[in-house]
Structure formats: structure tokens, C-alpha cells
Scaffold this active site. Sequence first.
Site, PDB file in Angstrom:
ATOM      1  N   ARG A 118       0.943  -1.220  -0.029  1.00 50.74           N
ATOM      2  CA  ARG A 118      -0.047   0.143  -0.031  1.00 50.74           C
ATOM      3  C   ARG A 118       0.852   1.198   0.057  1.00 50.74           C
ATOM      4  O   ARG A 118       2.038   1.304   0.382  1.00 50.74           O
ATOM      5  CB  ARG A 118      -0.885   0.108   1.319  1.00 50.74           C
ATOM      6  CG  ARG A 118      -0.030   0.287   2.662  1.00 50.74           C
ATOM      7  CD  ARG A 118      -1.238   0.257   3.670  1.00 50.74           C
ATOM      8  NE  ARG A 118      -1.883  -0.651   4.022  1.00 50.74           N
ATOM      9  CZ  ARG A 118      -3.345  -0.428   3.898  1.00 50.74           C
ATOM     10  NH1 ARG A 118      -3.844   0.545   3.945  1.00 50.74           N
ATOM     11  NH2 ARG A 118      -3.849  -1.701   4.465  1.00 50.74           N
ATOM     12  N   SER A 134       8.106   4.215  -4.950  1.00 50.23           N
ATOM     13  CA  SER A 134       7.962   5.673  -5.306  1.00 50.23           C
ATOM     14  C   SER A 134       8.429   5.570  -6.720  1.00 50.23           C
ATOM     15  O   SER A 134       9.214   6.538  -6.947  1.00 50.23           O
ATOM     16  CB  SER A 134       8.482   6.748  -4.272  1.00 50.23           C
ATOM     17  OG  SER A 134       8.105   6.535  -3.260  1.00 50.23           O
ATOM     18  N   GLY A 187       6.869  -2.085  -4.129  1.00 46.63           N
ATOM     19  CA  GLY A 187       6.934  -1.480  -3.103  1.00 46.63           C
ATOM     20  C   GLY A 187       5.703  -0.298  -2.846  1.00 46.63           C
ATOM     21  O   GLY A 187       5.115  -0.018  -3.941  1.00 46.63           O
ATOM     22  N   HIS A 188       5.634   0.339  -1.847  1.00 47.87           N
ATOM     23  CA  HIS A 188       4.588   1.369  -1.638  1.00 47.87           C
ATOM     24  C   HIS A 188       4.876   2.652  -2.531  1.00 47.87           C
ATOM     25  O   HIS A 188       6.011   2.986  -3.022  1.00 47.87           O
ATOM     26  CB  HIS A 188       4.851   1.909  -0.219  1.00 47.87           C
ATOM     27  CG  HIS A 188       5.925   2.477   0.171  1.00 47.87           C
ATOM     28  ND1 HIS A 188       7.245   1.662   0.704  1.00 47.87           N
ATOM     29  CD2 HIS A 188       6.606   3.914   0.001  1.00 47.87           C
ATOM     30  CE1 HIS A 188       8.266   2.551   1.114  1.00 47.87           C
ATOM     31  NE2 HIS A 188       7.799   3.878   0.500  1.00 47.87           N
ATOM     32  N   ASN A 189       3.773   3.117  -2.888  1.00 50.78           N
ATOM     33  CA  ASN A 189       3.688   4.305  -3.755  1.00 50.78           C
ATOM     34  C   ASN A 189       4.247   4.251  -5.213  1.00 50.78           C
ATOM     35  O   ASN A 189       4.440   5.303  -5.905  1.00 50.78           O
ATOM     36  CB  ASN A 189       4.362   5.610  -2.988  1.00 50.78           C
ATOM     37  CG  ASN A 189       3.738   5.923  -2.085  1.00 50.78           C
ATOM     38  OD1 ASN A 189       4.019   5.874  -0.625  1.00 50.78           O
ATOM     39  ND2 ASN A 189       2.426   6.596  -1.997  1.00 50.78           N
TER      40      ASN A 189
END
Length: 342
Positions: free
Chosen positions: A218, A259, A239-241
Site C-alpha cells: 500500500r 515511489s 513497493g509502496h507508492n
Amino acid sequence: MLITELAQHCNAIPKGGDATQAINAAADIMSAQALQVTVLSDSKYKKYLKDSKATACFIHESQADDEIPEGLVLLVCSDPEISFLNAVKLLHPEPAFKRSVSEHAVLADTTTLAYDVHVGPFVSIGQYSSVGDSSTIEAGVRIGNHVTIGKNCRIHPNVVIYDHSVIGNNVIIHAGAIIGADGFGYKFRDNQHIKVPHVGHVEIADHVEIGANTCIDRGALGATRIGMGSKIDNLVQLGHNNVVGRNVIICGQSGISGSCTIGDGAILAGSAGVADHVNIGSRAVVMARSGISADVEPGAQVFGSPAKDRKVAWRELAALSKLPELLQKFKSLESRVKHLEE
């Protein structure tokens, strides 16, 4: 199915042989037997067609020549691969099962199930979550709170979908995948790792397929997004974002840090590794086992770790393979120079 019927369904024209015969299965060109249909998808496989026992073969007009075995029915079409895939679906349909909501499933009182939803045994669905028309939730799936799953989705056994995830229409998630776990984020203070709270979510657009045991984290604050039509293989860590564009291919064992942005139509081959905050341009190709630590331009093809233009990387590898020979020559020259100096 009769060959004539199969041809009609698959946009092909029968040519030669007896098109009134029945076909009962599809097979590859090297193993096809009588009453089976195969495909010639590439001219390099034409040598196998000469002795093939198949009854019919999807083929492009340009390949239909005098080398075709007598009696083989050619199914001439503009795109043999796609026509063959359609034939596979017709000849090998998925087994039908009675759609129901298992008495062994646990659904919150605020769960919403639309028309013709199947929920298998030992499924758990949390508060204020919804499942769209004709979707299938197989055994052992855990769906959290405030999750939205669209129409005609298939969630295979033992998938876990965390709170607030949004799943579009026609999405397939294979067994053991984890959608929406916390990202791997920590701050090092006072000789300890302080966990960064992750309060974002995951958004998966329509027609996405996610492989078995793949993990999509998330967002820390916003969303991790997977664009329409993208396909993610087994054992991928996202991974996140991260923001993944449309029609992206990510092959098995790839790992994408947080990211990152992956442009439309990009391809990440097996075991590719991507550092955080990297942008990979549209239609770029990251070749297998490459390590990406800097942005990749749109349309570029990169290889190696750290990755660079594939042609440069291959030239470097070719030169490296000659290093033992060059060292031997260097030692010989060094010895000769020393002898001349003496």
C-alpha cells in the site's frame, strides 16, 4: 468440434484435406496427434510440420506452400497465434461449477455481493466491502474492510487483500498474492528502526493479472497504482507508492522499490531490480537480471548492473570474455620488453 466450425469461430479459412473431420484438442506443433489442431507461429518450426500427425493447423497464407503434408487441413488466417489461442479456449473450456456463497464463508453484515458472485469456503470479507457481478472469490481468501472488487474478477485461493484496496473489473489475482500490506519504510533514530505508518491503499485498474505469491504494498499516504491491462508475474515485489502504467509487463522475481514510476508498455524481464524513486519510460525494456539505479529513457533497452544501453553492455561483456587471452598476451609482451631492456 468440426474443423469447419472451428475455422468459423477463429476467423480462418480451411484449405486442403477433409474439413468435415472433428477436432477434440489443441496441441503444440511437436507433439500434436490425430484429431488435434496445432499452429505454425514461426517459420523456424516449419520443419516439424513436415512429419506432423495433426489433423489441422492454423497457418499464415505466406507459409501455405507445397511442403505441407498431404491430408493436413490448413486453417489459413491473418494471425495464426491469436486464432489458435481462441481455438484452445473453445476446445478446453474451464470446468463449470455451481456458483454459490459457501456456508463456511464469513461475511460482515455490511458486505455487499452483487449478482452471480461465487464465494468459496473459508473466505472472510470485512466491513463495508463489495464484490461486483459475476466475480469469483475462491477458498481461503481474506478481504479486509472497505475493499471494492469489480465485475468478473477471479481471486484465487489464499489471496489476502488489505483494507481500502480498490480492484477494477476483469482482474485476475492468483493464489497467495498479497495486496496492500505495509510498505518497507523505517527511519533510523537513536540506534533503532522507527516504523513509518502506511495509511494509503492499492488501486488496481481493469484487465490486470497478478501472479501467484506476488506482493503489492500500500502507499504510505497516497496510493500504489497498477494501470489498465498490466500483467505482473509470480513472485514480484512491488513497493509502496509505485505507479505502474498501462499494459506493462513485469516478469517473475522482479523487485521494484518504493515511489517508482513505470511508463505505459514498459517491460521488466525476470529478476530485474529497481531502486527507489526511479522513472522507467514508456515502452522501455529492462532486460533480465538488470539493476536499475537511474531513470530509463522512453523506448530504451538496458541491461546489466548497473544497467546501461544493451549494446554497450553486450560489447563490454564480449570484451570481458577476452580478458584472459589479453592478460596472457600482456604477460608475454612484458617478458619480451624486460628481456630487451636487459
